[in-house]
Design a protein around this motif. Sequence first.
Motif, PDB file in Angstrom:
ATOM      1  N   VAL A 129       4.195 -18.036   3.299  1.00 31.50           N
ATOM      2  CA  VAL A 129       3.905 -19.106   2.341  1.00 31.50           C
ATOM      3  C   VAL A 129       2.753 -20.007   2.785  1.00 31.50           C
ATOM      4  O   VAL A 129       1.975 -20.478   1.962  1.00 31.50           O
ATOM      5  CB  VAL A 129       5.183 -19.930   2.048  1.00 31.50           C
ATOM      6  CG1 VAL A 129       5.622 -20.732   3.247  1.00 31.50           C
ATOM      7  CG2 VAL A 129       4.985 -20.835   0.852  1.00 31.50           C
ATOM      8  N   GLU A 130       2.599 -20.219   4.082  1.00 30.45           N
ATOM      9  CA  GLU A 130       1.542 -21.121   4.556  1.00 30.45           C
ATOM     10  C   GLU A 130       0.147 -20.553   4.327  1.00 30.45           C
ATOM     11  O   GLU A 130      -0.817 -21.306   4.238  1.00 30.45           O
ATOM     12  CB  GLU A 130       1.755 -21.443   6.030  1.00 30.45           C
ATOM     13  CG  GLU A 130       3.058 -22.192   6.249  1.00 30.45           C
ATOM     14  CD  GLU A 130       2.978 -23.182   7.379  1.00 30.45           C
ATOM     15  OE1 GLU A 130       1.966 -23.204   8.088  1.00 30.45           O
ATOM     16  OE2 GLU A 130       3.943 -23.930   7.536  1.00 30.45           O
ATOM     17  N   ALA A 131       0.025 -19.246   4.209  1.00 23.68           N
ATOM     18  CA  ALA A 131      -1.281 -18.629   3.996  1.00 23.68           C
ATOM     19  C   ALA A 131      -1.641 -18.525   2.507  1.00 23.68           C
ATOM     20  O   ALA A 131      -2.770 -18.198   2.169  1.00 23.68           O
ATOM     21  CB  ALA A 131      -1.311 -17.235   4.624  1.00 23.68           C
ATOM     22  N   ARG A 132      -0.711 -18.827   1.628  1.00 24.44           N
ATOM     23  CA  ARG A 132      -0.952 -18.699   0.183  1.00 24.44           C
ATOM     24  C   ARG A 132      -1.693 -19.902  -0.357  1.00 24.44           C
ATOM     25  O   ARG A 132      -1.306 -21.027  -0.143  1.00 24.44           O
ATOM     26  CB  ARG A 132       0.359 -18.517  -0.559  1.00 24.44           C
ATOM     27  CG  ARG A 132       1.027 -17.217  -0.206  1.00 24.44           C
ATOM     28  CD  ARG A 132       2.214 -16.961  -1.096  1.00 24.44           C
ATOM     29  NE  ARG A 132       2.690 -15.624  -0.867  1.00 24.44           N
ATOM     30  CZ  ARG A 132       2.304 -14.555  -1.556  1.00 24.44           C
ATOM     31  NH1 ARG A 132       1.456 -14.688  -2.524  1.00 24.44           N
ATOM     32  NH2 ARG A 132       2.775 -13.366  -1.274  1.00 24.44           N
ATOM     33  N   GLU A 133      -2.756 -19.617  -1.096  1.00 32.26           N
ATOM     34  CA  GLU A 133      -3.527 -20.698  -1.700  1.00 32.26           C
ATOM     35  C   GLU A 133      -3.250 -20.817  -3.186  1.00 32.26           C
ATOM     36  O   GLU A 133      -3.480 -21.867  -3.774  1.00 32.26           O
ATOM     37  CB  GLU A 133      -5.014 -20.470  -1.450  1.00 32.26           C
ATOM     38  CG  GLU A 133      -5.337 -20.518   0.036  1.00 32.26           C
ATOM     39  CD  GLU A 133      -6.825 -20.521   0.312  1.00 32.26           C
ATOM     40  OE1 GLU A 133      -7.604 -20.768  -0.631  1.00 32.26           O
ATOM     41  OE2 GLU A 133      -7.188 -20.288   1.472  1.00 32.26           O
ATOM     42  N   GLU A 134      -2.748 -19.749  -3.776  1.00 30.45           N
ATOM     43  CA  GLU A 134      -2.520 -19.766  -5.221  1.00 30.45           C
ATOM     44  C   GLU A 134      -1.137 -20.325  -5.557  1.00 30.45           C
ATOM     45  O   GLU A 134      -0.272 -20.428  -4.696  1.00 30.45           O
ATOM     46  CB  GLU A 134      -2.642 -18.339  -5.784  1.00 30.45           C
ATOM     47  CG  GLU A 134      -1.487 -17.408  -5.414  1.00 30.45           C
ATOM     48  CD  GLU A 134      -1.547 -16.781  -4.027  1.00 30.45           C
ATOM     49  OE1 GLU A 134      -0.707 -15.914  -3.743  1.00 30.45           O
ATOM     50  OE2 GLU A 134      -2.424 -17.162  -3.222  1.00 30.45           O
ATOM     51  N   CYS A 135      -0.972 -20.693  -6.814  1.00 35.67           N
ATOM     52  CA  CYS A 135       0.349 -21.095  -7.294  1.00 35.67           C
ATOM     53  C   CYS A 135       1.246 -19.857  -7.303  1.00 35.67           C
ATOM     54  O   CYS A 135       0.772 -18.743  -7.542  1.00 35.67           O
ATOM     55  CB  CYS A 135       0.254 -21.635  -8.715  1.00 35.67           C
ATOM     56  SG  CYS A 135      -0.760 -23.094  -8.863  1.00 35.67           S
ATOM     57  N   PHE A 136       2.529 -20.053  -7.044  1.00 34.21           N
ATOM     58  CA  PHE A 136       3.437 -18.911  -7.096  1.00 34.21           C
ATOM     59  C   PHE A 136       4.848 -19.360  -7.408  1.00 34.21           C
ATOM     60  O   PHE A 136       5.192 -20.534  -7.267  1.00 34.21           O
ATOM     61  CB  PHE A 136       3.399 -18.100  -5.792  1.00 34.21           C
ATOM     62  CG  PHE A 136       4.026 -18.796  -4.619  1.00 34.21           C
ATOM     63  CD1 PHE A 136       5.387 -18.679  -4.344  1.00 34.21           C
ATOM     64  CD2 PHE A 136       3.254 -19.576  -3.765  1.00 34.21           C
ATOM     65  CE1 PHE A 136       5.959 -19.320  -3.268  1.00 34.21           C
ATOM     66  CE2 PHE A 136       3.813 -20.214  -2.684  1.00 34.21           C
ATOM     67  CZ  PHE A 136       5.176 -20.090  -2.436  1.00 34.21           C
ATOM     68  N   MET A 137       5.637 -18.394  -7.825  1.00 34.79           N
ATOM     69  CA  MET A 137       7.066 -18.601  -8.040  1.00 34.79           C
ATOM     70  C   MET A 137       7.794 -17.516  -7.272  1.00 34.79           C
ATOM     71  O   MET A 137       7.447 -16.348  -7.336  1.00 34.79           O
ATOM     72  CB  MET A 137       7.411 -18.484  -9.524  1.00 34.79           C
ATOM     73  CG  MET A 137       8.912 -18.583  -9.795  1.00 34.79           C
ATOM     74  SD  MET A 137       9.347 -18.273 -11.518  1.00 34.79           S
ATOM     75  CE  MET A 137       8.852 -19.812 -12.246  1.00 34.79           C
ATOM     76  N   LEU A 138       8.803 -17.926  -6.521  1.00 33.47           N
ATOM     77  CA  LEU A 138       9.650 -16.991  -5.787  1.00 33.47           C
ATOM     78  C   LEU A 138      11.057 -17.129  -6.359  1.00 33.47           C
ATOM     79  O   LEU A 138      11.540 -18.245  -6.540  1.00 33.47           O
ATOM     80  CB  LEU A 138       9.641 -17.349  -4.300  1.00 33.47           C
ATOM     81  CG  LEU A 138      10.489 -16.466  -3.389  1.00 33.47           C
ATOM     82  CD1 LEU A 138       9.788 -16.299  -2.057  1.00 33.47           C
ATOM     83  CD2 LEU A 138      11.869 -17.033  -3.171  1.00 33.47           C
ATOM     84  N   ILE A 139      11.686 -16.008  -6.655  1.00 29.24           N
ATOM     85  CA  ILE A 139      13.047 -16.025  -7.180  1.00 29.24           C
ATOM     86  C   ILE A 139      13.925 -15.181  -6.281  1.00 29.24           C
ATOM     87  O   ILE A 139      13.654 -14.008  -6.059  1.00 29.24           O
ATOM     88  CB  ILE A 139      13.102 -15.485  -8.632  1.00 29.24           C
ATOM     89  CG1 ILE A 139      12.174 -16.302  -9.527  1.00 29.24           C
ATOM     90  CG2 ILE A 139      14.538 -15.517  -9.154  1.00 29.24           C
ATOM     91  CD1 ILE A 139      12.023 -15.749 -10.927  1.00 29.24           C
TER      92      ILE A 139
END
Length: 196
Positions: free
Chosen positions: A162-172
Amino acid sequence: DLGTTTVVMALMDLETGRTVTVSSFENPQKFGGSDVMHRISYDRDFRGKLQRVIVQTINHEIREMGRRLGFKRQEIYEIVVVGNSTMRDMLFKNDVQPIGQRPYRSTTEVDVLEGRRQTTAVTEKARALGLMTNPKALIYGLPLASGHVGADVAADLLAIDVEAREECFMLIDVGTNTEVVLAWGRNAPIAAVNTT
């Protein structure tokens, strides 16, 4: 992954990081109820019974893995446990009653909020929990996100880096207790909600 309905165990080789085998089975605690609130109530009336039955089942699965793959249980040096707050805390012999009452917090979360500890992560010796591994093995319970958002979600976030993600995201995380995590980009707030 100590789920309310299903338990999944992965045996890892600590030298190579390789997954040796994975097994899954129905959580044997179902006699205490099909959801966490019923299990919390059951544990209030029959303290420790649900913990003992899951430990017996995990020990059985460790023996079966060893028999199939030709290793001894003493070769297990570490166990990492994830799961919702109730399942994780119950395994670690923590009182789960506060999770079932407002403000729905684990005793470890209360301790962090009141300054008695630094993290909601827990560590215990395998022997103290009744797990049949190397006598010096340690059991690590990953930190809880909050209330009914448990260490399974923390593991999910770690798995997707998660720390490397720059885009918006949804995790389910779909399970008996489904959690939804929304993030608005790098270093932006993350909201985690239990939809139970």
